[in-house]
Design a protein around this motif. Structure first.
Motif, PDB file in Angstrom:
ATOM      1  N   VAL A   5      32.619 -30.467 -32.857  1.00  0.00           N
ATOM      2  CA  VAL A   5      33.701 -31.429 -32.747  1.00  0.00           C
ATOM      3  C   VAL A   5      34.299 -31.370 -31.347  1.00  0.00           C
ATOM      4  CG1 VAL A   5      35.929 -32.186 -33.646  1.00  0.00           C
ATOM      5  CG2 VAL A   5      34.204 -31.252 -35.202  1.00  0.00           C
ATOM      6  N   GLU A   6      34.189 -32.492 -30.619  1.00  0.00           N
ATOM      7  CA  GLU A   6      34.729 -32.570 -29.264  1.00  0.00           C
ATOM      8  C   GLU A   6      36.164 -33.073 -29.293  1.00  0.00           C
ATOM      9  OE1 GLU A   6      30.369 -34.202 -28.684  1.00  0.00           O
ATOM     10  OE2 GLU A   6      32.003 -34.450 -30.140  1.00  0.00           O
ATOM     11  N   SER A   7      36.913 -32.712 -28.261  1.00  0.00           N
ATOM     12  CA  SER A   7      38.261 -33.222 -28.076  1.00  0.00           C
ATOM     13  C   SER A   7      38.597 -33.172 -26.591  1.00  0.00           C
ATOM     14  CB  SER A   7      39.278 -32.409 -28.878  1.00  0.00           C
ATOM     15  OG  SER A   7      39.260 -31.061 -28.470  1.00  0.00           O
ATOM     16  N   GLY A   8      39.667 -33.876 -26.223  1.00  0.00           N
ATOM     17  CA  GLY A   8      40.148 -33.800 -24.849  1.00  0.00           C
ATOM     18  C   GLY A   8      39.851 -35.002 -23.985  1.00  0.00           C
ATOM     19  N   GLY A   9      39.091 -35.954 -24.508  1.00  0.00           N
ATOM     20  CA  GLY A   9      38.819 -37.147 -23.722  1.00  0.00           C
ATOM     21  C   GLY A   9      40.043 -38.031 -23.603  1.00  0.00           C
ATOM     22  N   GLY A  10      39.924 -39.065 -22.775  1.00  0.00           N
ATOM     23  CA  GLY A  10      41.029 -39.993 -22.618  1.00  0.00           C
ATOM     24  C   GLY A  10      40.914 -40.799 -21.355  1.00  0.00           C
ATOM     25  N   SER A  17      42.311 -35.004 -13.581  1.00  0.00           N
ATOM     26  CA  SER A  17      41.550 -33.947 -14.248  1.00  0.00           C
ATOM     27  C   SER A  17      41.609 -34.108 -15.755  1.00  0.00           C
ATOM     28  CB  SER A  17      42.113 -32.570 -13.872  1.00  0.00           C
ATOM     29  OG  SER A  17      42.013 -32.322 -12.492  1.00  0.00           O
ATOM     30  N   LEU A  18      40.576 -33.609 -16.412  1.00  0.00           N
ATOM     31  CA  LEU A  18      40.536 -33.532 -17.869  1.00  0.00           C
ATOM     32  C   LEU A  18      39.831 -32.255 -18.258  1.00  0.00           C
ATOM     33  CD1 LEU A  18      39.490 -37.083 -19.213  1.00  0.00           C
ATOM     34  CD2 LEU A  18      41.683 -35.921 -19.559  1.00  0.00           C
ATOM     35  N   ARG A  19      40.190 -31.741 -19.423  1.00  0.00           N
ATOM     36  CA  ARG A  19      39.504 -30.584 -19.973  1.00  0.00           C
ATOM     37  C   ARG A  19      38.991 -30.942 -21.358  1.00  0.00           C
ATOM     38  NH1 ARG A  19      41.337 -24.890 -22.424  1.00  0.00           N
ATOM     39  NH2 ARG A  19      39.720 -23.530 -21.547  1.00  0.00           N
ATOM     40  N   LEU A  20      37.671 -30.967 -21.490  1.00  0.00           N
ATOM     41  CA  LEU A  20      37.051 -31.245 -22.771  1.00  0.00           C
ATOM     42  C   LEU A  20      36.791 -29.936 -23.514  1.00  0.00           C
ATOM     43  CD1 LEU A  20      34.397 -33.923 -21.718  1.00  0.00           C
ATOM     44  CD2 LEU A  20      36.813 -34.237 -22.283  1.00  0.00           C
ATOM     45  N   SER A  21      36.913 -30.003 -24.834  1.00  0.00           N
ATOM     46  CA  SER A  21      36.625 -28.860 -25.688  1.00  0.00           C
ATOM     47  C   SER A  21      35.639 -29.272 -26.767  1.00  0.00           C
ATOM     48  CB  SER A  21      37.902 -28.341 -26.349  1.00  0.00           C
ATOM     49  OG  SER A  21      38.849 -27.934 -25.403  1.00  0.00           O
ATOM     50  N   CYS A  22      34.840 -28.320 -27.215  1.00  0.00           N
ATOM     51  CA  CYS A  22      33.907 -28.557 -28.311  1.00  0.00           C
ATOM     52  C   CYS A  22      33.853 -27.295 -29.151  1.00  0.00           C
ATOM     53  CB  CYS A  22      32.533 -28.915 -27.786  1.00  0.00           C
ATOM     54  SG  CYS A  22      31.251 -28.975 -29.057  1.00  0.00           S
ATOM     55  N   ALA A  23      34.248 -27.425 -30.396  1.00  0.00           N
ATOM     56  CA  ALA A  23      34.255 -26.296 -31.314  1.00  0.00           C
ATOM     57  C   ALA A  23      33.151 -26.449 -32.346  1.00  0.00           C
ATOM     58  CB  ALA A  23      35.612 -26.201 -31.999  1.00  0.00           C
ATOM     59  N   ALA A  24      32.363 -25.400 -32.506  1.00  0.00           N
ATOM     60  CA  ALA A  24      31.300 -25.376 -33.510  1.00  0.00           C
ATOM     61  C   ALA A  24      31.785 -24.632 -34.735  1.00  0.00           C
ATOM     62  CB  ALA A  24      30.052 -24.705 -32.958  1.00  0.00           C
ATOM     63  N   SER A  25      31.455 -25.166 -35.905  1.00  0.00           N
ATOM     64  CA  SER A  25      31.859 -24.525 -37.151  1.00  0.00           C
ATOM     65  C   SER A  25      30.752 -24.679 -38.184  1.00  0.00           C
ATOM     66  CB  SER A  25      33.155 -25.150 -37.678  1.00  0.00           C
ATOM     67  OG  SER A  25      32.962 -26.516 -37.977  1.00  0.00           O
ATOM     68  N   ASP A  89      32.429 -41.322 -13.381  1.00  0.00           N
ATOM     69  CA  ASP A  89      32.411 -40.296 -14.426  1.00  0.00           C
ATOM     70  C   ASP A  89      32.718 -40.892 -15.802  1.00  0.00           C
ATOM     71  OD1 ASP A  89      34.000 -38.129 -12.080  1.00  0.00           O
ATOM     72  OD2 ASP A  89      31.903 -38.024 -12.736  1.00  0.00           O
ATOM     73  N   THR A  90      33.085 -42.161 -15.833  1.00  0.00           N
ATOM     74  CA  THR A  90      33.386 -42.820 -17.101  1.00  0.00           C
ATOM     75  C   THR A  90      32.153 -42.840 -17.997  1.00  0.00           C
ATOM     76  OG1 THR A  90      35.094 -44.223 -16.134  1.00  0.00           O
ATOM     77  CG2 THR A  90      34.067 -45.000 -18.166  1.00  0.00           C
ATOM     78  N   ALA A  91      32.306 -42.302 -19.198  1.00  0.00           N
ATOM     79  CA  ALA A  91      31.181 -42.191 -20.136  1.00  0.00           C
ATOM     80  C   ALA A  91      31.675 -41.594 -21.443  1.00  0.00           C
ATOM     81  CB  ALA A  91      30.083 -41.298 -19.561  1.00  0.00           C
ATOM     82  N   VAL A  92      30.820 -41.624 -22.432  1.00  0.00           N
ATOM     83  CA  VAL A  92      31.053 -40.824 -23.638  1.00  0.00           C
ATOM     84  C   VAL A  92      30.415 -39.461 -23.390  1.00  0.00           C
ATOM     85  CG1 VAL A  92      30.659 -40.590 -26.113  1.00  0.00           C
ATOM     86  CG2 VAL A  92      31.057 -42.858 -25.116  1.00  0.00           C
ATOM     87  N   TYR A  93      31.185 -38.423 -23.583  1.00  0.00           N
ATOM     88  CA  TYR A  93      30.724 -37.058 -23.345  1.00  0.00           C
ATOM     89  C   TYR A  93      30.389 -36.406 -24.682  1.00  0.00           C
ATOM     90  CZ  TYR A  93      31.934 -37.300 -18.437  1.00  0.00           C
ATOM     91  OH  TYR A  93      31.969 -37.636 -17.100  1.00  0.00           O
TER      92      TYR A  93
END
Length: 124
Positions: A5-10, A17-25, A89-93
């Motif tokens: 699950v990714e988060s932090g886009g916008g 600057s942006l910081r993206l996160s991705c948590a695996a569960s 840099d605009t894209a879906v990450y």
């Protein structure tokens, strides 16, 4: 089953600057390589950065020097810090990971998983 699950886009202005996160569960024994990809409209998905469980990193030339990938192995989480953002840099990450799934009590199976993506838009 494993979920990323990714988060932090916008939306961010050029130079920001942006910081993206991705948590695996889920059912995880351990995670080998974790990666960030991106896909801009009308373009192929491209690898942005990767990091091994030991912390070795690689970056695409387009983000080298502006981005930092890191991970928290205890939390099965990977981050992408992006600075000096440009409109290109605009894209879906997307987050991607090679995950060892426990099989029984003494075996494991390596599978690759993708997150659902988070939109990053760089515009004034």
């Amino acid at each position: 089953q494993v979920q990323l699950v990714e988060s932090g886009g916008g939306l961010v202005q050029p130079g920001g600057s942006l910081r993206l996160s991705c948590a695996a569960s889920g059912s995880i024994d351990s995670i080998n390589i974790m990666r960030w990809y991106r896909q801009a409209p009308g373009k192929q998905r491209e690898l942005v950065a990767s990091i091994t469980s030991g912390g070795s990193t690689n970056y695409a030339d387009s983000v080298k020097g502006r981005s930092t990938i890191s991970r928290d192995n205890a939390k099965n989480t990977v981050f992408l810090q992006m600075n000096s953002l440009k409109p290109e840099d605009t894209a879906v990450y997307y987050c991607n990971a090679d995950v060892y799934i426990p099989i029984g009590t003494s075996s494991r199976w390596l599978k690759n998983y993708w997150g659902q993506g988070t939109q990053v838009t760089v515009s004034s």
